[in-house]
Design an enzyme around this catalytic site. Structure first.
Site, PDB file in Angstrom:
ATOM      1  N   GLY A 136       0.804  -1.221   0.000  1.00 39.10           N
ATOM      2  CA  GLY A 136       0.000   0.000   0.000  1.00 39.10           C
ATOM      3  C   GLY A 136       0.833   1.265   0.000  1.00 39.10           C
ATOM      4  O   GLY A 136       0.478   2.249   0.651  1.00 39.10           O
ATOM      5  N   ALA A 137       1.941   1.270  -0.739  1.00 39.89           N
ATOM      6  CA  ALA A 137       2.877   2.394  -0.688  1.00 39.89           C
ATOM      7  C   ALA A 137       2.692   3.407  -1.802  1.00 39.89           C
ATOM      8  O   ALA A 137       3.534   4.275  -1.995  1.00 39.89           O
ATOM      9  CB  ALA A 137       4.315   1.868  -0.711  1.00 39.89           C
ATOM     10  N   SER A 138       1.599   3.333  -2.541  1.00 37.15           N
ATOM     11  CA  SER A 138       1.407   4.286  -3.635  1.00 37.15           C
ATOM     12  C   SER A 138       0.921   5.640  -3.137  1.00 37.15           C
ATOM     13  O   SER A 138       0.964   6.627  -3.864  1.00 37.15           O
ATOM     14  CB  SER A 138       0.427   3.732  -4.673  1.00 37.15           C
ATOM     15  N   ARG A 139       0.443   5.703  -1.876  1.00 40.97           N
ATOM     16  CA  ARG A 139      -0.041   6.965  -1.315  1.00 40.97           C
ATOM     17  C   ARG A 139      -0.102   6.865   0.201  1.00 40.97           C
ATOM     18  O   ARG A 139       0.148   5.814   0.782  1.00 40.97           O
ATOM     19  CB  ARG A 139      -1.419   7.323  -1.881  1.00 40.97           C
ATOM     20  N   ILE A 153       0.240   6.915   4.244  1.00 39.09           N
ATOM     21  CA  ILE A 153       1.269   6.581   5.221  1.00 39.09           C
ATOM     22  C   ILE A 153       2.356   5.714   4.600  1.00 39.09           C
ATOM     23  O   ILE A 153       3.546   5.909   4.852  1.00 39.09           O
ATOM     24  CB  ILE A 153       0.639   5.888   6.446  1.00 39.09           C
ATOM     25  N   LYS A 209      -1.899  -1.924  -5.427  1.00 41.28           N
ATOM     26  CA  LYS A 209      -2.779  -2.279  -6.534  1.00 41.28           C
ATOM     27  C   LYS A 209      -2.840  -1.220  -7.628  1.00 41.28           C
ATOM     28  O   LYS A 209      -3.208  -1.515  -8.759  1.00 41.28           O
ATOM     29  CB  LYS A 209      -4.212  -2.493  -6.013  1.00 41.28           C
ATOM     30  N   ASP A 222      -2.009  -7.095  -5.287  1.00 37.74           N
ATOM     31  CA  ASP A 222      -3.189  -7.190  -4.432  1.00 37.74           C
ATOM     32  C   ASP A 222      -2.812  -8.207  -3.358  1.00 37.74           C
ATOM     33  O   ASP A 222      -2.583  -9.383  -3.672  1.00 37.74           O
ATOM     34  CB  ASP A 222      -4.384  -7.671  -5.247  1.00 37.74           C
ATOM     35  N   TYR A 268     -14.539  -4.373  11.361  1.00 34.22           N
ATOM     36  CA  TYR A 268     -13.273  -3.671  11.120  1.00 34.22           C
ATOM     37  C   TYR A 268     -12.285  -3.923  12.248  1.00 34.22           C
ATOM     38  O   TYR A 268     -11.105  -4.185  12.016  1.00 34.22           O
ATOM     39  CB  TYR A 268     -13.507  -2.174  10.958  1.00 34.22           C
ATOM     40  N   LYS A 316      -8.603  -5.450  11.862  1.00 29.93           N
ATOM     41  CA  LYS A 316      -7.421  -4.646  12.200  1.00 29.93           C
ATOM     42  C   LYS A 316      -6.652  -5.289  13.353  1.00 29.93           C
ATOM     43  O   LYS A 316      -5.413  -5.300  13.360  1.00 29.93           O
ATOM     44  CB  LYS A 316      -7.848  -3.225  12.562  1.00 29.93           C
TER      45      LYS A 316
END
Length: 409
Positions: free
Chosen positions: A16-19, A21, A41, A73, A167, A171
């Site tokens: 999840g490093a495209s935006r 944190i 993704k 993914d 959730y 988490k």
């Protein structure tokens, strides 16, 4: 937080490093000259969210690092395996794993469809487990191995479950990976820790969820990046099995002024605590929200609903398509509804005949301020003055509704 160069040449695999944190952590490490694997993704631009793995890679390389963008993914075992092998082939191994990818839906049980439930559990818990498993053979060969999950401390207080049990379960699954893997991998000298923000963090995804007003009550992702950097620079043998909070990590590292991390520095003392943060951290806004104003009358709310009723029409219903329930606390305690889904609309005391899309709970004074345009719903939500269960996005439609009604109330 000044870079020390300790992560130079280290290979960091970030989901999840495209935006948000994830990207902020990547850019911080890139300043040391680290190798960053961007496992996310977003290969094509998202219609509502900025950034792709390729734009993130460009920023990382401009910051001084080396980047490998991989379409991943984390629910897909083959894609994860392919990305891990590509990282090893390009950089020779993996030293650090950041499990950042996550899905969120703050909905109660009845409003959580199983597709969304599966998404959260497959990304948050299963994805974290899967990526950790696939990176393990290479982490075990590193002399500076870290796994960091962006997940909360394990607090079993019922209120963290009751409003969004699905959730929280998903988490907390990430956090349970920390608890178990820290002990399991200790003999391999792999540090496993969690990092969580003390306050709300403003990202494009959060803005899409609750609106731009949230920025006033949030910190920048850079506070998480700096805290992660402090932890990841430590020797693994001295640092494992911890549930770190960003603010505490930085204070221990000697950072005394956190104002620069606030999106709006002048509002630095009025920030919203993040989920799963215990009430030892109380903002000024939250203290104010608990105070019952002296001298408040007891007929304001019925009069307001009477006025709203006179303004309802088909056009308003077609624009909103939602039913709201208001649980009013304080001097004018009671339950009220606003039906903007059926016919020409209706409102009044009690519960609507149609099921509410969103239930809003707040003090009567703040409720009046909200409908009179003195308090925006997003601001009320972000400062703890307003509690929402159900469909958050439909609840935030009230902001536009109130803007249209303000001059007539």
């Amino acid at each position: 937080m000044i870079n020390t160069g300790k992560l130079a040449g280290r290979t960091i695999f970030i989901t999840g490093a495209s935006r948000g944190i994830g990207k902020a952590i990547a850019l911080k490490a890139a300043k040391d000259g680290a190798n960053i694997v961007i496992a996310a993704k977003t290969g094509e631009p998202h219609p509502k969210l900025p950034g792709t793995i390729y734009t993130a890679a460009k920023e990382i390389e401009e910051a001084g690092g080396k980047a490998l963008p991989c379409i991943v993914d984390v629910r897909d075992e083959k894609q994860v395996q392919t990305a891990v092998q590509a990282a090893v082939q390009k950089f020779g191994g993996i030293d650090i794993l950041i499990n950042n990818a996550s899905a969120i839906s703050l909905t109660p049980t009845a409003q959580t469809d199983m597709k969304r439930y599966d998404l959260m559990h497959n990304i948050n818990t299963r994805g974290t487990f899967l990526v950790s498993k696939e990176c393990l053979p290479y982490l075990s060969k590193s002399n500076h191995a870290h796994i960091m999950n962006i997940s909360p401390p394990l607090d079993m207080s019922p209120h963290w479950f009751s409003d969004h049990v699905a959730y929280t379960m998903a988490k907390y699954g990430m956090s349970m990976c920390v608890l178990g893997m820290a002990r399991e991998f200790k003999g391999l000298n792999i540090a496993v820790n969690a990092l969580w923000p003390r306050t709300a963090i403003h990202t494009a995804a959060i803005e899409m969820l609750v609106g731009s007003e949230s920025q006033k009550y949030s910190r920048k992702p850079e506070i998480m990046a700096d805290a992660a950097y402090v932890v990841l620079c430590r020797e693994p043998s001295t640092c494992t099995g911890n549930f770190f909070i960003d603010e505490e990590v930085l204070k221990q590292a000697g950072v005394t002024d956190l104002k620069e991390y606030a999106c709006v520095p002048e509002n630095a003392d009025n920030l919203m605590p993040d989920l799963y943060i215990t009430m030892d951290f109380v903002t000024k806004a939250q203290v104010e929200s608990r105070e019952t104003p002296k001298g408040e009358g007891t007929e304001h709310v019925p009069a307001l609903f009477s006025k709203i009723e006179s303004l309802l029409n088909v056009e308003l219903v077609n624009k909103t398509k939602s039913v709201y329930q208001f649980n009013i606390l304080g001097q004018e305690k009671g339950t009220w509804f606003l039906d903007l889904r059926n016919g020409e609309g209706s409102c009044g005391s009690g519960v609507a005949t149609s099921k509410a899309d969103a239930v809003l709970t707040m003090d009567s004074k703040h409720f009046m301020d909200m409908f009179m345009g003195k308090l925006k719903p997003t601001a009320a939500f972000m400062t703890g003055k307003l509690k929402i269960t159900g469909d958050l996005q439909k609840a935030m439609k009230l902001e536009k509704l109130m803007s249209s009604l303000k001059s007539k109330l």
